[in-house]
Design an enzyme around this catalytic site. Structure first.
Site, PDB file in Angstrom:
ATOM      1  N   ALA A   1       9.187  -3.350   3.411  1.00  0.00           N
ATOM      2  CA  ALA A   1       8.054  -4.807   3.394  1.00  0.00           C
ATOM      3  C   ALA A   1       8.152  -4.928   5.116  1.00  0.00           C
ATOM      4  O   ALA A   1       9.114  -5.156   5.974  1.00  0.00           O
ATOM      5  CB  ALA A   1       9.240  -6.040   2.623  1.00  0.00           C
TER       6      ALA A   1
ATOM      7  N   ILE B   1     -16.814  -1.422  15.818  1.00  0.00           N
ATOM      8  CA  ILE B   1     -15.586  -0.380  16.481  1.00  0.00           C
ATOM      9  C   ILE B   1     -15.385  -0.818  18.099  1.00  0.00           C
ATOM     10  O   ILE B   1     -16.348  -1.002  19.095  1.00  0.00           O
ATOM     11  CB  ILE B   1     -16.512   0.756  17.142  1.00  0.00           C
ATOM     12  CG1 ILE B   1     -17.896   1.419  16.115  1.00  0.00           C
ATOM     13  CG2 ILE B   1     -16.711   1.823  18.183  1.00  0.00           C
ATOM     14  CD1 ILE B   1     -18.651   2.516  16.751  1.00  0.00           C
TER      15      ILE B   1
ATOM     16  N   LYS C   1       9.253  -3.508  15.327  1.00  0.00           N
ATOM     17  CA  LYS C   1      10.252  -1.527  14.439  1.00  0.00           C
ATOM     18  C   LYS C   1      10.917  -1.066  15.682  1.00  0.00           C
ATOM     19  O   LYS C   1      12.079  -0.349  15.012  1.00  0.00           O
ATOM     20  CB  LYS C   1       8.765  -0.644  14.305  1.00  0.00           C
ATOM     21  CG  LYS C   1       7.787  -1.751  13.495  1.00  0.00           C
ATOM     22  CD  LYS C   1       8.037  -0.701  11.739  1.00  0.00           C
ATOM     23  CE  LYS C   1       7.117  -1.583  10.967  1.00  0.00           C
ATOM     24  NZ  LYS C   1       7.799  -1.527   9.256  1.00  0.00           N
TER      25      LYS C   1
ATOM     26  N   LEU D   1       5.435 -10.303  -2.309  1.00  0.00           N
ATOM     27  CA  LEU D   1       4.383 -10.317  -2.927  1.00  0.00           C
ATOM     28  C   LEU D   1       2.710 -11.181  -1.856  1.00  0.00           C
ATOM     29  O   LEU D   1       2.302 -11.728  -2.208  1.00  0.00           O
ATOM     30  CB  LEU D   1       3.559 -11.428  -4.278  1.00  0.00           C
ATOM     31  CG  LEU D   1       4.437 -10.062  -5.561  1.00  0.00           C
ATOM     32  CD1 LEU D   1       3.894 -10.646  -6.615  1.00  0.00           C
ATOM     33  CD2 LEU D   1       3.937  -8.747  -5.188  1.00  0.00           C
TER      34      LEU D   1
ATOM     35  N   TYR E   1       3.638  -5.549  17.559  1.00  0.00           N
ATOM     36  CA  TYR E   1       4.673  -4.814  16.312  1.00  0.00           C
ATOM     37  C   TYR E   1       5.249  -3.913  15.573  1.00  0.00           C
ATOM     38  O   TYR E   1       6.469  -3.482  15.474  1.00  0.00           O
ATOM     39  CB  TYR E   1       3.232  -4.494  15.086  1.00  0.00           C
ATOM     40  CG  TYR E   1       3.496  -3.539  14.376  1.00  0.00           C
ATOM     41  CD1 TYR E   1       3.900  -3.648  13.602  1.00  0.00           C
ATOM     42  CD2 TYR E   1       2.680  -1.809  14.806  1.00  0.00           C
ATOM     43  CE1 TYR E   1       4.381  -2.346  12.102  1.00  0.00           C
ATOM     44  CE2 TYR E   1       3.197  -1.164  13.521  1.00  0.00           C
ATOM     45  CZ  TYR E   1       4.090  -1.380  12.740  1.00  0.00           C
ATOM     46  OH  TYR E   1       4.060  -1.090  11.644  1.00  0.00           O
TER      47      TYR E   1
ATOM     48  N   TYR F   1       0.469  -1.086   0.436  1.00  0.00           N
ATOM     49  CA  TYR F   1       0.401  -0.009  -0.178  1.00  0.00           C
ATOM     50  C   TYR F   1       0.936   1.418  -0.326  1.00  0.00           C
ATOM     51  O   TYR F   1       0.951   2.128  -0.854  1.00  0.00           O
ATOM     52  CB  TYR F   1      -0.625  -0.358   1.534  1.00  0.00           C
ATOM     53  CG  TYR F   1      -1.995   0.929   1.831  1.00  0.00           C
ATOM     54  CD1 TYR F   1      -2.235   1.340   0.554  1.00  0.00           C
ATOM     55  CD2 TYR F   1      -1.793   1.390   2.582  1.00  0.00           C
ATOM     56  CE1 TYR F   1      -2.961   3.101   0.477  1.00  0.00           C
ATOM     57  CE2 TYR F   1      -2.607   2.492   2.621  1.00  0.00           C
ATOM     58  CZ  TYR F   1      -3.049   3.376   2.527  1.00  0.00           C
ATOM     59  OH  TYR F   1      -3.713   4.381   2.268  1.00  0.00           O
ATOM     60  N   ILE F   2       1.217   1.477   1.384  1.00  0.00           N
ATOM     61  CA  ILE F   2       2.320   2.792   1.107  1.00  0.00           C
ATOM     62  C   ILE F   2       4.056   2.472   0.246  1.00  0.00           C
ATOM     63  O   ILE F   2       4.120   3.432  -0.419  1.00  0.00           O
ATOM     64  CB  ILE F   2       2.936   2.921   2.407  1.00  0.00           C
ATOM     65  CG1 ILE F   2       1.713   2.959   3.775  1.00  0.00           C
ATOM     66  CG2 ILE F   2       3.894   4.509   2.258  1.00  0.00           C
ATOM     67  CD1 ILE F   2       2.084   3.085   5.351  1.00  0.00           C
TER      68      ILE F   2
ATOM     69  N   ASP G   1       9.916  -7.786  -3.715  1.00  0.00           N
ATOM     70  CA  ASP G   1       8.732  -7.899  -3.232  1.00  0.00           C
ATOM     71  C   ASP G   1       7.921  -9.890  -3.166  1.00  0.00           C
ATOM     72  O   ASP G   1       8.115 -10.279  -4.357  1.00  0.00           O
ATOM     73  CB  ASP G   1       7.344  -7.081  -3.867  1.00  0.00           C
ATOM     74  CG  ASP G   1       5.818  -7.024  -3.008  1.00  0.00           C
ATOM     75  OD1 ASP G   1       6.138  -5.638  -2.395  1.00  0.00           O
ATOM     76  OD2 ASP G   1       5.640  -7.894  -2.076  1.00  0.00           O
TER      77      ASP G   1
ATOM     78  N   SER H   1       7.077   3.759  13.099  1.00  0.00           N
ATOM     79  CA  SER H   1       5.759   3.567  12.793  1.00  0.00           C
ATOM     80  C   SER H   1       5.154   4.700  14.548  1.00  0.00           C
ATOM     81  O   SER H   1       6.184   4.981  15.416  1.00  0.00           O
ATOM     82  CB  SER H   1       4.607   1.901  13.473  1.00  0.00           C
ATOM     83  OG  SER H   1       3.466   2.045  14.217  1.00  0.00           O
TER      84      SER H   1
HETATM   85  N1  UFG Z   1     -10.702  -0.077  14.778  1.00  0.00           N
HETATM   86  C1  UFG Z   1     -12.390  -0.652  14.700  1.00  0.00           C
HETATM   87  N2  UFG Z   1     -12.896  -0.961  14.364  1.00  0.00           N
HETATM   88  C2  UFG Z   1     -12.327  -1.784  12.945  1.00  0.00           C
HETATM   89  C3  UFG Z   1     -10.902  -1.409  12.798  1.00  0.00           C
HETATM   90  C4  UFG Z   1     -10.368  -0.480  13.661  1.00  0.00           C
HETATM   91  O1  UFG Z   1     -12.579   0.273  16.077  1.00  0.00           O
HETATM   92  O2  UFG Z   1     -12.673  -2.293  12.201  1.00  0.00           O
HETATM   93  C5  UFG Z   1     -10.313   1.660  15.046  1.00  0.00           C
HETATM   94  C6  UFG Z   1      -9.026   0.377  15.823  1.00  0.00           C
HETATM   95  O3  UFG Z   1      -9.052  -0.506  17.620  1.00  0.00           O
HETATM   96  C7  UFG Z   1      -8.023   1.635  16.026  1.00  0.00           C
HETATM   97  C8  UFG Z   1      -8.645   2.681  15.543  1.00  0.00           C
HETATM   98  O4  UFG Z   1     -10.111   1.866  14.555  1.00  0.00           O
HETATM   99  O5  UFG Z   1      -8.423   2.611  17.619  1.00  0.00           O
HETATM  100  C9  UFG Z   1      -7.659   2.735  14.113  1.00  0.00           C
HETATM  101  O6  UFG Z   1      -7.398   0.774  13.940  1.00  0.00           O
HETATM  102  P1  UFG Z   1      -6.228   1.029  12.165  1.00  0.00           P
HETATM  103  O7  UFG Z   1      -6.345  -0.804  11.756  1.00  0.00           O
HETATM  104  O8  UFG Z   1      -6.840   1.242  11.239  1.00  0.00           O
HETATM  105  O9  UFG Z   1      -4.995   1.465  12.775  1.00  0.00           O
HETATM  106  P2  UFG Z   1      -4.253   0.758  13.854  1.00  0.00           P
HETATM  107  O10 UFG Z   1      -4.366   2.576  14.318  1.00  0.00           O
HETATM  108  O11 UFG Z   1      -3.991  -0.252  14.859  1.00  0.00           O
HETATM  109  O12 UFG Z   1      -2.745   1.357  13.258  1.00  0.00           O
HETATM  110  C10 UFG Z   1      -2.055   1.710  12.386  1.00  0.00           C
HETATM  111  C11 UFG Z   1      -1.998   0.602  11.122  1.00  0.00           C
HETATM  112  C12 UFG Z   1      -0.329   0.348  12.033  1.00  0.00           C
HETATM  113  C13 UFG Z   1       1.131   1.577  13.105  1.00  0.00           C
HETATM  114  C14 UFG Z   1      -0.303   2.406  14.142  1.00  0.00           C
HETATM  115  C15 UFG Z   1       0.244   3.080  14.263  1.00  0.00           C
HETATM  116  O13 UFG Z   1      -1.982  -0.359  10.912  1.00  0.00           O
HETATM  117  O14 UFG Z   1       1.135  -0.162  11.711  1.00  0.00           O
HETATM  118  O15 UFG Z   1      -1.435   3.076  12.883  1.00  0.00           O
HETATM  119  O16 UFG Z   1      -0.695   4.463  15.206  1.00  0.00           O
HETATM  120  F1  UFG Z   1       1.499   0.681  13.953  1.00  0.00           F
END
Ligand code: UFG
Length: 343
Positions: A89, A222, A160, A33, A156, A11-12, A31, A132
């Site tokens: 990666a 949520i 990092k 894949l 995770y 993605y990024i 990559d 991150s």
């Molecule tokens: N969330 C929900 N429901 C979902 C998915 C996510 O409520 O279906 C919430 C999560 O609990 C979190 C927020 O939405 O509070 C964001 O969640 P994401 O999974 O989108 O992202 P994260 O914050 O967990 O992680 C992302 C990247 C990581 C990085 C991190 C740093 O995926 O690689 O941000 O903030 F480390």
């Protein structure tokens, strides 16, 4: 510059590859894949033969398929006179990292060390590393500056941070120059919707919400409403993937031998899970049902960046700082590619 991009089909990484090519750099993507997509690598990325022949536009596709753990393949791929490595990666799911930490240590730590060793061997002296916000753990102050203590609360983030530490020691001992970029929540897609986010399974909030808008999911869950935030849901700092891409080019150009740079990449504005869902309802005009579910292990309540340092030092200026625009560009991608790169 001649740039070697691990995870360039992800993605990024794919958004950065596209910008590198637009800026006139030569790129090789490495990559396996496992999570990336062949179709996300632009056809302008020159193939190996074309690079050896000094041609930058073969149209042959420059995807070099290989795994970070495969030392022989990595050595072969890196042998091309590269000026810089960009290292994307990695496995990147906070939740999964708590269930299967071995997978994260193996790829994100051991694989990254193999990459660093291969770089030493062929004499590539600079690297931009995808780190991150997860390296900070539960922040003591918001917005988070780069010198904030780094105490991850999930595997995770720890993996990092481990490689960040390795880079610092390698800089001192071997003269490696590096930039570690600590992303907050990457979101959005290229405004022309040619490339975007496609994970399987998808767990990130913005794409999950948009899949619900498309009717591909019945509802959004949520994860927790008891956090110490105004509406009880987690707050994150969403940053457009094209703005992240721009920061990589600025960082690459600023790296000096034997020195390390560290920058946060976010917009400095936090949005709760409920606010993201509301924004998506507004942008898409769709209903988007949502239910409350238990909290996800490893989630800090609030992560918001101070990106003042990269703005001041490198002149980084996000082009798409507001959440509506970020969600709009993601929506364009999801509408035009409801099945991601399978379309
Ligand atoms: N969330 C929900 N429901 C979902 C998915 C996510 O409520 O279906 C919430 C999560 O609990 C979190 C927020 O939405 O509070 C964001 O969640 P994401 O999974 O989108 O992202 P994260 O914050 O967990 O992680 C992302 C990247 C990581 C990085 C991190 C740093 O995926 O690689 O941000 O903030 F480390």
């Amino acid at each position: 510059m001649n740039v070697f991009v691990t995870g360039g089909a992800g993605y990024i990484g794919s958004h950065v590859v596209r910008l590198l090519i637009e800026a006139g750099h030569r790129v090789r993507v490495y990559d396996n894949l496992s999570e990336g997509h062949r179709a996300a690598v632009p056809s302008e990325v020159p193939g190996r033969k074309a690079q050896r022949a000094g041609r930058t536009r073969s149209g042959a596709g420059g995807l070099f398929e290989g795994d970070l753990m495969d030392e022989a393949r990595l050595a072969e791929a890196l042998d091309g006179g590269f000026d810089c490595v960009m290292h994307f990666a990695a496995h990147c799911y906070v939740g999964e990292s708590m269930e299967n930490p071995q997978k994260y240590y193996r790829n994100n730590v051991v694989g990254s060390l193999r990459l660093a060793a291969a770089m030493r061997k062929v004499g590539v002296g600079r690297i931009v590393f995808s780190s991150s916000a997860a390296t900070y753990g539960v922040p003591r102050e918001i917005p988070i500056p780069e010198d904030h203590p780094q105490q991850p609360i999930n595997a995770y983030g720890q993996t990092k941070l481990d490689f960040e530490h390795a880079l610092a020691y390698y800089a001192g001992a071997y003269g490696l120059g590096y930039a570690t970029l600590r992303y907050f929540n990457a979101a959005g897609a290229a405004p022309d919707a040619a490339i975007g986010e496609d994970h399987d399974p998808e767990t990130h909030l913005v794409p999950v919400v948009l899949q619900a808008a498309l009717g591909q999911r019945q509802r959004v869950e949520i994860y927790g409403t008891g956090y110490p935030t105004p509406d009880g849901t987690c707050i994150r700092d969403y940053v457009h993937v094209c703005d992240l891409a721009q920061a990589h080019i600025l960082a690459m150009e600023a790296i000096e031998p034997g020195k390390g740079l560290a920058y946060n990449l976010g917009n400095g504005s936090g949005y709760s899970v409920r606010e993201v869902i509301e924004t998506a309802r507004r942008v898409t005009g769709r209903e988007i049902p949502a239910d409350v579910a238990p909290p996800r292990p490893g989630d800090p309540p609030e992560l918001v960046a101070s990106s003042e340092k990269i703005t001041r030092e490198l002149g980084w200026k996000p082009q798409y700082p507001d959440l509506d625009t970020i969600v709009e560009t993601a929506w364009r991608w999801h509408q035009s590619h409801p099945d991601g790169y399978r379309d």
